[in-house]
Design an enzyme around this catalytic site. Structure first.
Site, PDB file in Angstrom:
ATOM      1  N   GLY A  46       0.824  -1.196   0.000  1.00 28.24           N
ATOM      2  CA  GLY A  46       0.000   0.000   0.000  1.00 28.24           C
ATOM      3  C   GLY A  46       0.860   1.248   0.000  1.00 28.24           C
ATOM      4  O   GLY A  46       2.016   1.218   0.444  1.00 28.24           O
ATOM      5  N   GLN A  51       3.175   9.890   1.157  1.00 28.92           N
ATOM      6  CA  GLN A  51       4.449   9.168   1.026  1.00 28.92           C
ATOM      7  C   GLN A  51       5.189   9.521  -0.257  1.00 28.92           C
ATOM      8  O   GLN A  51       6.376   9.190  -0.396  1.00 28.92           O
ATOM      9  CB  GLN A  51       4.212   7.651   1.084  1.00 28.92           C
ATOM     10  CG  GLN A  51       3.712   7.176   2.450  1.00 28.92           C
ATOM     11  CD  GLN A  51       3.557   5.678   2.477  1.00 28.92           C
ATOM     12  OE1 GLN A  51       2.516   5.157   2.111  1.00 28.92           O
ATOM     13  NE2 GLN A  51       4.601   4.984   2.890  1.00 28.92           N
ATOM     14  N   CYS A  88       6.467  -0.303   6.787  1.00 34.52           N
ATOM     15  CA  CYS A  88       6.044   0.863   6.012  1.00 34.52           C
ATOM     16  C   CYS A  88       7.145   1.230   5.029  1.00 34.52           C
ATOM     17  O   CYS A  88       8.323   1.256   5.391  1.00 34.52           O
ATOM     18  CB  CYS A  88       5.766   2.027   6.955  1.00 34.52           C
ATOM     19  SG  CYS A  88       5.258   3.533   6.115  1.00 34.52           S
ATOM     20  N   LEU A  89       6.765   1.548   3.799  1.00 35.11           N
ATOM     21  CA  LEU A  89       7.748   1.930   2.782  1.00 35.11           C
ATOM     22  C   LEU A  89       8.495   3.210   3.176  1.00 35.11           C
ATOM     23  O   LEU A  89       9.589   3.460   2.687  1.00 35.11           O
ATOM     24  CB  LEU A  89       7.047   2.141   1.429  1.00 35.11           C
ATOM     25  CG  LEU A  89       6.467   0.872   0.782  1.00 35.11           C
ATOM     26  CD1 LEU A  89       5.606   1.239  -0.419  1.00 35.11           C
ATOM     27  CD2 LEU A  89       7.569  -0.090   0.389  1.00 35.11           C
ATOM     28  N   HIS A 130      -3.681   1.157   7.947  1.00 32.57           N
ATOM     29  CA  HIS A 130      -2.333   1.728   7.852  1.00 32.57           C
ATOM     30  C   HIS A 130      -2.314   2.913   6.879  1.00 32.57           C
ATOM     31  O   HIS A 130      -1.775   3.981   7.201  1.00 32.57           O
ATOM     32  CB  HIS A 130      -1.356   0.630   7.406  1.00 32.57           C
ATOM     33  CG  HIS A 130       0.065   1.087   7.262  1.00 32.57           C
ATOM     34  ND1 HIS A 130       1.075   0.647   8.096  1.00 32.57           N
ATOM     35  CD2 HIS A 130       0.651   1.934   6.377  1.00 32.57           C
ATOM     36  CE1 HIS A 130       2.213   1.224   7.730  1.00 32.57           C
ATOM     37  NE2 HIS A 130       1.984   2.005   6.690  1.00 32.57           N
ATOM     38  N   GLU A 131      -2.882   2.710   5.690  1.00 37.71           N
ATOM     39  CA  GLU A 131      -2.824   3.760   4.667  1.00 37.71           C
ATOM     40  C   GLU A 131      -3.707   4.951   5.036  1.00 37.71           C
ATOM     41  O   GLU A 131      -3.333   6.105   4.788  1.00 37.71           O
ATOM     42  CB  GLU A 131      -3.199   3.206   3.302  1.00 37.71           C
ATOM     43  CG  GLU A 131      -2.315   2.067   2.791  1.00 37.71           C
ATOM     44  CD  GLU A 131      -0.821   2.343   2.877  1.00 37.71           C
ATOM     45  OE1 GLU A 131      -0.407   3.515   2.776  1.00 37.71           O
ATOM     46  OE2 GLU A 131      -0.061   1.372   3.071  1.00 37.71           O
ATOM     47  N   HIS A 134      -2.035   7.305   7.346  1.00 37.14           N
ATOM     48  CA  HIS A 134      -1.093   8.217   6.686  1.00 37.14           C
ATOM     49  C   HIS A 134      -1.781   9.523   6.276  1.00 37.14           C
ATOM     50  O   HIS A 134      -1.158  10.589   6.294  1.00 37.14           O
ATOM     51  CB  HIS A 134      -0.528   7.578   5.406  1.00 37.14           C
ATOM     52  CG  HIS A 134       0.694   6.720   5.624  1.00 37.14           C
ATOM     53  ND1 HIS A 134       1.868   7.218   6.137  1.00 37.14           N
ATOM     54  CD2 HIS A 134       0.923   5.410   5.365  1.00 37.14           C
ATOM     55  CE1 HIS A 134       2.769   6.241   6.191  1.00 37.14           C
ATOM     56  NE2 HIS A 134       2.231   5.123   5.735  1.00 37.14           N
TER      57      HIS A 134
HETATM   58 ZN    ZN Z   1       3.097   3.291   5.584  1.00 35.94          ZN
END
Ligand code: ZN
Length: 151
Positions: A46, A51, A88-89, A130-131, A134
């Site tokens: 995701g 991000q 997380c990226l 999670h997304e 953000h």
């Molecule tokens: Zn993340």
């Protein structure tokens, strides 16, 4: 379509609340396309617009079941509980145990501006939570109950 740069922890863009999308114009469509490219290039499940440095309520998710594009998503129902490893990226290489609802229903707009609802369980429910966090400037680290040691 293009790969965008993924910002990492320490960049203030990750702590800000994103604005709703009011008009789904070409910029938003390009953003969706680029975010999908960036997600697939990264190997993550995701990606949220902040991000890639864009403070808009836009998310892409793919848990290996096809691309899900979400514009202005909101959680309308959540139930149950699951605790599993999460990463997380924007915080590469860090994984921790996070408790999330096990079943989550979201409402969002698709790229045609149509409202839809989608229910996810397990990993998809986790990805929704999670997304969407953000979009409100929240990251998973504050929810970690136990960090996982990685070599
Ligand atoms: Zn993340």
């Amino acid at each position: 379509m293009a790969i965008r740069n993924i910002v990492t922890v320490g960049d203030p863009v990750l702590t800000k609340k994103c604005r709703a999308v009011e008009t789904i114009d070409q910029r938003i469509l390009d953003l969706l396309d680029d975010m999908a490219d960036t997600l697939y290039e990264s190997g993550g499940v995701g990606l949220a617009a902040p991000q890639v440095g864009i403070l808009r309520r836009v998310v892409v998710i793919d848990i290996d079941e096809g691309l899900i594009e979400l514009i202005n998503p909101e959680i309308i129902h959540a139930e149950g509980e699951q605790t599993d490893a999460e990463g997380c990226l924007s915080n590469p290489g860090k994984y921790g145990m996070v408790t999330r609802p096990n079943k989550v229903t979201i409402r969002a707009l698709n790229r045609n501006g149509e409202t839809f609802e989608l229910t996810g369980e397990g990993l998809l429910a986790r990805a929704f939570c999670h997304e969407l966090d953000h979009l409100d400037g929240k990251m998973f680290m504050s929810l970690v109950s136990e960090w996982i040691e990685t070599e």
